[in-house]
Design a protein around this motif. Structure first.
Motif, short mmCIF file in Angstrom:
data_model
loop_
_atom_site.label_atom_id
_atom_site.label_comp_id
_atom_site.label_asym_id
_atom_site.label_seq_id
_atom_site.Cartn_x
_atom_site.Cartn_y
_atom_site.Cartn_z
N LYS A 179 6.63 9.74 5.10
CA LYS A 179 6.46 10.01 6.53
C LYS A 179 5.27 9.23 7.09
CE LYS A 179 8.69 14.51 7.11
NZ LYS A 179 9.54 14.09 8.26
N LEU A 180 4.18 9.16 6.33
CA LEU A 180 3.00 8.46 6.81
C LEU A 180 3.28 6.97 7.00
CD1 LEU A 180 0.28 10.15 4.55
CD2 LEU A 180 0.93 10.75 6.89
N THR A 181 4.04 6.39 6.09
CA THR A 181 4.33 4.97 6.24
C THR A 181 5.42 4.73 7.29
OG1 THR A 181 5.78 5.10 4.29
CG2 THR A 181 3.54 4.32 3.95
N ALA A 182 6.30 5.70 7.48
CA ALA A 182 7.28 5.57 8.57
C ALA A 182 6.57 5.58 9.93
CB ALA A 182 8.30 6.70 8.49
N ASP A 183 5.46 6.31 10.02
CA ASP A 183 4.68 6.30 11.26
C ASP A 183 4.11 4.91 11.54
OD1 ASP A 183 5.15 9.01 11.49
OD2 ASP A 183 3.18 9.60 10.72
N ILE A 184 3.64 4.24 10.49
CA ILE A 184 3.14 2.87 10.67
C ILE A 184 4.25 1.98 11.20
CG2 ILE A 184 2.13 0.86 9.51
CD1 ILE A 184 0.99 2.79 7.40
N GLU A 185 5.44 2.13 10.65
CA GLU A 185 6.56 1.32 11.09
C GLU A 185 6.90 1.62 12.56
OE1 GLU A 185 9.98 -1.23 11.10
OE2 GLU A 185 7.97 -1.19 10.22
N GLN A 186 6.78 2.87 12.97
CA GLN A 186 7.06 3.21 14.36
C GLN A 186 6.04 2.54 15.29
OE1 GLN A 186 7.80 7.37 15.06
NE2 GLN A 186 7.66 7.17 17.27
N ASP A 189 5.99 -8.50 14.63
CA ASP A 189 7.00 -8.89 13.65
C ASP A 189 6.45 -8.63 12.24
OD1 ASP A 189 9.10 -9.91 12.23
OD2 ASP A 189 8.76 -11.99 12.79
N ARG A 190 5.72 -9.60 11.71
CA ARG A 190 5.10 -9.42 10.39
C ARG A 190 3.60 -9.24 10.60
NH1 ARG A 190 5.55 -13.73 6.82
NH2 ARG A 190 5.84 -12.38 5.01
N VAL A 191 3.03 -8.28 9.87
CA VAL A 191 1.63 -7.90 10.12
C VAL A 191 0.80 -8.01 8.85
CG1 VAL A 191 2.34 -6.29 11.94
CG2 VAL A 191 2.01 -5.44 9.60
N VAL A 192 -0.50 -8.15 9.06
CA VAL A 192 -1.48 -7.91 8.01
C VAL A 192 -1.73 -6.41 8.01
CG1 VAL A 192 -3.81 -8.41 7.17
CG2 VAL A 192 -2.55 -10.16 8.46
N ILE A 193 -1.36 -5.71 6.95
CA ILE A 193 -1.53 -4.27 6.90
C ILE A 193 -2.81 -3.97 6.12
CG2 ILE A 193 0.03 -4.06 4.89
CD1 ILE A 193 -0.43 -1.44 7.70
N ILE A 194 -3.70 -3.19 6.75
CA ILE A 194 -5.04 -2.96 6.22
C ILE A 194 -5.28 -1.46 6.04
CG2 ILE A 194 -7.52 -3.30 6.62
CD1 ILE A 194 -6.77 -5.65 8.46
N ARG A 208 5.20 -1.85 0.36
CA ARG A 208 6.29 -1.67 -0.61
C ARG A 208 7.60 -1.30 0.07
NH1 ARG A 208 8.45 2.59 -3.78
NH2 ARG A 208 7.17 4.13 -2.67
N ARG A 209 7.53 -0.44 1.08
CA ARG A 209 8.75 0.05 1.73
C ARG A 209 9.27 -0.89 2.81
NH1 ARG A 209 9.57 5.59 0.55
NH2 ARG A 209 7.73 6.63 -0.32
N TYR A 210 8.39 -1.67 3.41
CA TYR A 210 8.78 -2.54 4.53
C TYR A 210 8.32 -3.98 4.27
CZ TYR A 210 9.36 2.03 6.78
OH TYR A 210 9.73 3.32 7.08
N PRO A 211 8.71 -4.57 3.17
CA PRO A 211 8.18 -5.89 2.81
C PRO A 211 8.50 -6.98 3.82
CG PRO A 211 10.09 -5.33 1.45
CD PRO A 211 9.71 -4.09 2.19
N GLU A 212 9.61 -6.85 4.53
CA GLU A 212 10.00 -7.88 5.49
C GLU A 212 9.06 -7.93 6.69
OE1 GLU A 212 12.34 -4.15 6.63
OE2 GLU A 212 11.49 -5.08 4.83
N ALA A 265 4.03 -9.19 -0.84
CA ALA A 265 3.01 -9.91 -0.06
C ALA A 265 1.77 -10.17 -0.90
CB ALA A 265 2.63 -9.08 1.16
N PRO A 266 1.04 -11.25 -0.61
CA PRO A 266 -0.25 -11.43 -1.26
C PRO A 266 -1.17 -10.28 -0.91
CG PRO A 266 0.01 -12.97 0.56
CD PRO A 266 1.34 -12.32 0.35
N ALA A 267 -1.99 -9.85 -1.87
CA ALA A 267 -2.84 -8.67 -1.68
C ALA A 267 -4.31 -9.06 -1.85
CB ALA A 267 -2.46 -7.57 -2.67
N PHE A 268 -5.16 -8.42 -1.06
CA PHE A 268 -6.61 -8.63 -1.09
C PHE A 268 -7.25 -7.28 -1.36
CE2 PHE A 268 -10.77 -8.62 0.93
CZ PHE A 268 -11.29 -9.89 0.68
#
Length: 284
Positions: free
Chosen positions: A74-81, A89-94, A108-112, A224-227
């Protein structure tokens, strides 16, 4: 610089606010929109269009105690919303600290929709063994003034929580300044001004959900590449060496340890942090 945009998404019984600032490549910082907007530099905003968003634990007015509302999915679905509402479109997720697990799970759930994954001051093992490693790391360090300041603050913590139980998470963060800041006398209270917390969410996610996440099993799914940005003086989370069994499980992981930082290199060493992060994004 592009204009600031403020808004919110409605999800289940939560209203999740966001603040969007800066220009350039789109990025999302998950956590508290207010707290993290205060932590990242204006320089970074000249290169990234950053959406600072609340998760359910920071949703203003929320009193939900239904732990079914606090699952990682649910928490990651909120990010997607939020991403969809902003038209990114494609984001740097931090994600910083425990929020790094939310960023990783989103990647992991929304790699595209993820160009880069950034995890900051996040331990690899939040089990009792990992927390014991953090305690040993502090105990082994020769820093008597820091330890004395921590003992004094922790002695005051029960009274702080009793006086304002709804602010227990914030009180804990303030009381652990000696674990959390290179300058252990730093007063972080202004960073928390105006921020509400839902303790049922924090107790469940930090106490159950995150400790049950197996990074060794999840890491190979990250495309995705990870930092990974860490602070040399971070005594709040499991120390850097807990990453050793995990780091090679990622397809592409870059680790940077900031020498004059504890739990917030983006605020404690903004110039070095911005340079390392932007150089890494540009190289990937």
């Amino acid at each position: 610089m592009s204009e600031t945009v403020r808004g919110a998404v409605e999800t289940d019984c939560f209203r999740l606010s966001y603040i969007v600032e800066g220009e350039g490549r789109p990025a999302i910082v998950v956590g508290s929109s207010l707290y993290y907007a205060r932590c990242f530099s204006q320089t970074l905003r000249r290169h990234l269009r950053i959406a600072f968003m609340d998760h359910r634990g920071f949703a203003p007015g929320s009193r939900s105690t239904d732990v079914a509302q606090f699952g990682m999915e649910k928490l990651t679905a909120d990010i997607e919303q939020v991403r969809q509402q902003l038209g990114f479109d494609r984001v740097v997720i931090i994600g910083h600290s425990g929020h790094g697990f939310m960023a990783l799970d989103y990647a992991r759930r929304y790699p595209e929709h993820v160009s880069h994954l950034v995890m900051l001051c996040m331990g690899a093992d939040y089990t009792p063994a990992g927390h014991a490693a953090a305690e040993r790391y502090l105990a082994d360090s020769v820093c008597p003034e820091r330890k004395a300041a921590l003992a004094e603050a922790m002695a005051r913590l029960p009274a702080m929580i009793e006086a304002a139980p709804e602010k227990a998470f914030v009180s804990f963060c303030l009381a652990t300044a000696a674990k959390s800041w290179f300058d252990y006398t730093f007063d972080a209270a202004p960073l928390w001004e105006g921020i509400e917390t839902n303790m049922a969410m924090f107790d469940h996610v930090w106490g159950k959900v995150i400790p049950d996440m197996d990074l060794a099993a999840l890491a190979p799914d990250i495309r995705a590449p990870a930092f990974l940005g860490l602070g040399r003086y971070d005594f709040l989370v499991p120390p850097a060496h807990t990453w050793e069994p995990v780091r090679d499980r990622f397809r592409d992981l870059t680790v940077r340890v900031f020498e004059r930082s504890s739990h917030a290199p983006m605020l404690e060493e903004p110039e070095a942090f911005d340079r390392e992060l932007l150089d890494w994004i540009g190289s990937r």
